[in-house]
Design an enzyme around this catalytic site. Structure first.
Site, short mmCIF file in Angstrom:
data_model
loop_
_atom_site.label_atom_id
_atom_site.label_comp_id
_atom_site.label_asym_id
_atom_site.label_seq_id
_atom_site.Cartn_x
_atom_site.Cartn_y
_atom_site.Cartn_z
N PHE A 167 9.12 10.72 -2.65
CA PHE A 167 8.69 12.02 -2.13
C PHE A 167 9.60 12.40 -0.98
N ARG A 217 0.84 -1.21 0.00
CA ARG A 217 0.00 0.00 0.00
C ARG A 217 0.87 1.26 0.00
N SER A 218 1.98 1.21 0.76
CA SER A 218 2.90 2.34 0.80
C SER A 218 3.41 2.68 -0.60
N GLN A 239 -15.12 -17.18 27.19
CA GLN A 239 -15.65 -15.80 27.21
C GLN A 239 -14.54 -14.77 27.05
N TRP A 295 14.34 8.64 5.48
CA TRP A 295 13.15 7.77 5.57
C TRP A 295 12.29 7.89 4.32
N GLU A 305 3.58 9.84 7.75
CA GLU A 305 2.41 10.66 7.36
C GLU A 305 1.83 11.39 8.56
N GLU A 313 13.40 15.31 6.92
CA GLU A 313 14.86 15.47 7.01
C GLU A 313 15.36 14.83 8.30
P1 TGC Z 1 0.57 25.25 9.48
O1 TGC Z 1 0.86 26.67 9.83
O2 TGC Z 1 -0.48 24.51 10.23
O3 TGC Z 1 0.22 25.18 7.92
C1 TGC Z 1 1.03 25.74 6.91
C2 TGC Z 1 0.15 25.90 5.68
O4 TGC Z 1 -0.30 24.62 5.22
C3 TGC Z 1 -1.73 24.51 5.28
N1 TGC Z 1 -2.03 23.17 5.80
C4 TGC Z 1 -2.53 22.18 5.06
N2 TGC Z 1 -2.91 22.14 3.78
C5 TGC Z 1 -3.37 20.96 3.32
N3 TGC Z 1 -3.44 19.85 4.06
C6 TGC Z 1 -3.06 19.86 5.36
N4 TGC Z 1 -3.12 18.74 6.08
C7 TGC Z 1 -2.58 21.05 5.91
N5 TGC Z 1 -2.12 21.41 7.13
C8 TGC Z 1 -1.79 22.70 7.06
C9 TGC Z 1 -2.17 25.61 6.23
O5 TGC Z 1 -3.47 26.05 5.95
C10 TGC Z 1 -1.14 26.70 5.95
O6 TGC Z 1 -1.50 27.32 4.73
P2 TGC Z 1 -1.22 28.89 4.50
O7 TGC Z 1 -1.86 29.19 3.19
O8 TGC Z 1 -1.84 29.58 5.67
O9 TGC Z 1 0.28 29.04 4.48
O10 TGC Z 1 1.95 24.47 9.55
P3 TGC Z 1 2.81 24.07 10.78
O11 TGC Z 1 4.24 24.34 10.46
O12 TGC Z 1 2.21 24.63 12.06
O13 TGC Z 1 2.69 22.48 10.82
C11 TGC Z 1 1.58 21.85 11.16
C12 TGC Z 1 1.85 20.31 11.25
C13 TGC Z 1 2.66 19.95 12.47
C14 TGC Z 1 0.46 19.70 11.34
C15 TGC Z 1 2.59 19.83 9.98
O14 TGC Z 1 3.88 20.30 9.93
C16 TGC Z 1 2.59 18.31 9.88
O15 TGC Z 1 1.65 17.73 9.39
N6 TGC Z 1 3.70 17.63 10.34
C17 TGC Z 1 3.87 16.21 10.11
C18 TGC Z 1 4.75 15.99 8.91
C19 TGC Z 1 4.43 14.75 8.16
O16 TGC Z 1 3.33 14.20 8.23
N7 TGC Z 1 5.36 14.29 7.35
C20 TGC Z 1 5.11 13.18 6.51
C21 TGC Z 1 6.20 13.03 5.49
S1 TGC Z 1 5.78 12.05 4.09
C22 TGC Z 1 5.61 10.51 4.69
O17 TGC Z 1 5.65 10.22 5.83
C23 TGC Z 1 5.38 9.49 3.65
S2 TGC Z 1 5.18 7.88 4.24
C24 TGC Z 1 4.73 7.26 2.75
C25 TGC Z 1 4.34 5.86 2.73
O18 TGC Z 1 5.26 5.02 2.63
O19 TGC Z 1 3.11 5.60 2.73
P1 FAD Z 2 10.23 13.23 15.09
O1 FAD Z 2 9.55 14.30 14.34
O2 FAD Z 2 11.62 13.47 15.57
O3 FAD Z 2 9.32 12.81 16.32
C1 FAD Z 2 9.81 12.04 17.43
C2 FAD Z 2 8.71 11.89 18.48
O4 FAD Z 2 8.36 13.18 18.97
C3 FAD Z 2 7.42 11.28 17.92
O5 FAD Z 2 6.86 10.42 18.87
C4 FAD Z 2 6.51 12.50 17.75
O6 FAD Z 2 5.13 12.16 17.84
C5 FAD Z 2 6.94 13.35 18.93
N1 FAD Z 2 6.63 14.78 18.75
C6 FAD Z 2 7.01 15.58 17.73
N2 FAD Z 2 6.55 16.83 17.91
C7 FAD Z 2 5.88 16.82 19.10
C8 FAD Z 2 5.16 17.81 19.85
N3 FAD Z 2 5.06 19.05 19.40
N4 FAD Z 2 4.61 17.42 21.02
C9 FAD Z 2 4.72 16.15 21.48
N5 FAD Z 2 5.38 15.17 20.81
C10 FAD Z 2 5.94 15.51 19.65
N6 FAD Z 2 9.00 10.89 4.88
C11 FAD Z 2 8.99 11.42 3.62
O7 FAD Z 2 9.17 12.61 3.44
N7 FAD Z 2 8.81 10.59 2.54
C12 FAD Z 2 8.62 9.26 2.66
O8 FAD Z 2 8.43 8.56 1.65
C13 FAD Z 2 8.63 8.68 3.96
N8 FAD Z 2 8.51 7.34 4.10
C14 FAD Z 2 8.68 6.79 5.35
C15 FAD Z 2 8.74 5.41 5.49
C16 FAD Z 2 8.97 4.83 6.74
C17 FAD Z 2 9.07 3.36 6.87
C18 FAD Z 2 9.11 5.67 7.87
C19 FAD Z 2 9.33 5.07 9.24
C20 FAD Z 2 9.04 7.03 7.74
C21 FAD Z 2 8.85 7.61 6.49
N9 FAD Z 2 8.87 9.01 6.31
C22 FAD Z 2 8.84 9.56 5.07
C23 FAD Z 2 9.18 9.87 7.45
C24 FAD Z 2 8.01 10.10 8.40
O9 FAD Z 2 7.09 10.98 7.88
C25 FAD Z 2 8.61 10.62 9.72
O10 FAD Z 2 9.28 9.53 10.33
C26 FAD Z 2 7.57 11.20 10.64
O11 FAD Z 2 6.99 12.36 10.08
C27 FAD Z 2 8.15 11.53 12.02
O12 FAD Z 2 9.34 12.24 11.91
P2 FAD Z 2 10.65 11.74 12.72
O13 FAD Z 2 10.84 10.31 12.44
O14 FAD Z 2 11.74 12.65 12.39
O15 FAD Z 2 10.23 11.87 14.24
#
Ligand code: TGC
Ligand code: FAD
Length: 387
Positions: A133, A94-95, A283, A166, A367, A137
């Protein structure tokens, strides 16, 4: 009274259109006949089953909800069902589809120029061009606003420096969607992975998502033409919008993992005799199984409702956070409980729960971690940003 399907207690299937049911059945067939026979060996060996990519593409599963450019143009519920069936096999499968579809094809479709769409999307839909994607960092993925990777304008090009961590599909990708800081805010670039100065390395010794490629990316003065910059994305909103698409799919995927675990555990507890009766006749065991049925049903209703909202253009990102949090937590807890009910057998790859349990440790982290989604919901309820 007719008997209920233990894996679909509220007859969610009846709420699907004929097309949605047909899509789910065709992906389910692929999963049962082609993916499941391979997955345990792939997980054991730490190998992504690349040989399945052409079949995944032939089924129309890459960029399935995008219109045109060789994509299937399905609705969001169908995309959800695809994710659910694929994750019934393994979160890694799915990823692969999430990253290709929601994190790579979606930004090109939504933020790219017409030339970029034509250059990349048909090959990506056909599975000939794989994307990755790069947002996260090494110094902290939860706070992408603090990114260090940067791009500097140099004539008609940009010079990219930094690192990403990652990254799913990193070493098998032909293109990377890389988010970088510029003088004009955060922007997205389509980086061809054979560019000079680009390097991808696999992350080894993972205990989770072993049937998936996870990599580090390095950019050392990589020259990227301005024609490869996504013109429609400025600021963090660009990558966060991609995450909303992928997170939506993840609200469905883990339901598949939970169903796989419960299904196997129902069979196991019916067959295994302890104290002169089937394990399922106790149970204490039935309470666990019933609670799994309850939680899966709630997750199914949540995902379907979210999908209908998305198809109606009414979905809010906070609703996605709520469902990603609920449904991944549901699946992770169920996988752990099923592992326990299987006793010693539960620690082997012969049964599915431990593999799903280990995978879901990544799914609850990527995510947006569970905590991040809880804080998004908290911010919505209180109006106070607690990040
Ligand atoms: P914040 O000030 O809340 O927002 C900045 C701007 O972005 C807009 N926005 C969104 N737009 C669309 N969808 C969302 N979910 C949005 N959340 C916010 C917001 O309206 C604003 O727009 P504008 O026009 O005002 O500039 O930003 P913040 O810096 O306070 O951050 C909020 C936070 C912590 C929720 C965000 O940084 C966050 O979601 N952090 C988690 C990062 C994350 O999920 N990384 C994932 C990396 S990719 C990955 O993991 C792929 S795994 C793939 C796989 O194998 O399936
Ligand atoms: P950190 O951000 O360092 O977080 C560490 C801990 O702190 C977590 O428990 C978190 O919940 C907690 N924490 C953070 N902020 C707060 C707060 N304000 N208050 C309380 N607790 C907090 N990223 C991509 O860009 N592209 C990809 O394709 C991708 N694929 C991935 C695949 C795998 C298998 C994995 C494991 C990760 C992948 N990621 C990808 C990265 C993923 O999105 C990050 O691991 C995730 O967003 C968390 O970041 P981090 O690992 O740096 O943890």
């Amino acid at each position: 009274m007719s008997k209920l399907d233990p894996l679909d207690l509220y007859n969610i299937s009846d709420e699907l259109s004929d097309e949605e049911r047909m899509i789910r059945e065709s992906v389910a067939r692929f999963v049962d006949e082609r993916a499941l026979p391979l997955i345990p060996e792939c997980f054991d060996a730490g190998r992504f089953p690349e040989e399945l990519i052409p079949e995944i593409a032939d089924l129309g599963l890459l960029g399935s909800s995008l219109e045109g450019y060789g994509c299937a143009g399905l609705n969001s519920v169908s995309y959800g069902l695809i994710c659910q069936e694929l994750e019934r096999a393994d979160s890694g499968l799915r990823s692969f589809v999430s990253v290709q579809s929601s994190l790579c094809m979606y930004p090109i479709h939504a933020f790219g120029s017409e030339a970029q769409r034509e250059a990349w999307l048909p090959g990506m839909a056909a599975g000939e061009i794989i994307g990755c994607f790069g947002l996260t960092e090494p110094h902290g993925g939860s706070d992408p606003a603090n990114m260090k990777t940067h791009a500097r304008r140099d004539g008609d090009d940009w010079i990219l420096n930094g690192a990403k961590m990652w990254i799913t599909n990193g070493t098998i990708a032909k293109i990377a969607i890389v988010w970088a800081r510029t003088e004009d805010g955060i922007q997205g670039f389509i980086v061809e992975t054979d560019s000079k100065g680009f390097e991808a390395r696999d992350i080894k010794a993972k205990m989770s998502l072993r049937a998936s490629v996870t990599s580090e990316l390095y950019f050392d003065n990589v020259r990227v033409p301005d024609a490869n910059r996504l013109p429609g994305a400025k600021g963090l909103k660009g990558p966060l919008s991609c995450l909303t698409q992928a997170r939506y799919g993840i609200t469905w995927g883990p339901i598949g993992a939970a169903i796989a675990c419960l299904s196997e555990t129902l069979d196991y507890t019916a067959d295994r005799e302890l104290f002169k009766r089937p394990l399922a006749a106790n149970q204490a065991v039935q309470l666990k199984l019933a609670d799994m049925g309850r939680r899966i049903t709630l997750a199914q209703l949540m995902a379907l409702h979210l999908g209908r909202l998305k198809d109606a253009g009414k979905m809010h990102p906070t609703q996605v956070s709520l469902a990603k949090w609920n449904n991944v937590r549901m699946a992770l807890d169920i996988a752990r409980e099923c592992r326990d009910v299987l006793g010693g057998s539960g620690i082997t790859l012969e049964y599915v729960p431990i593999r799903h349990m280990l995978n879901l440790e990544s799914v609850i982290t990527y995510e947006g971690t569970e905590t991040i989604h809880q804080l998004v919901v908290g911010r919505e309820l209180t109006g106070i940003n607690a990040f």
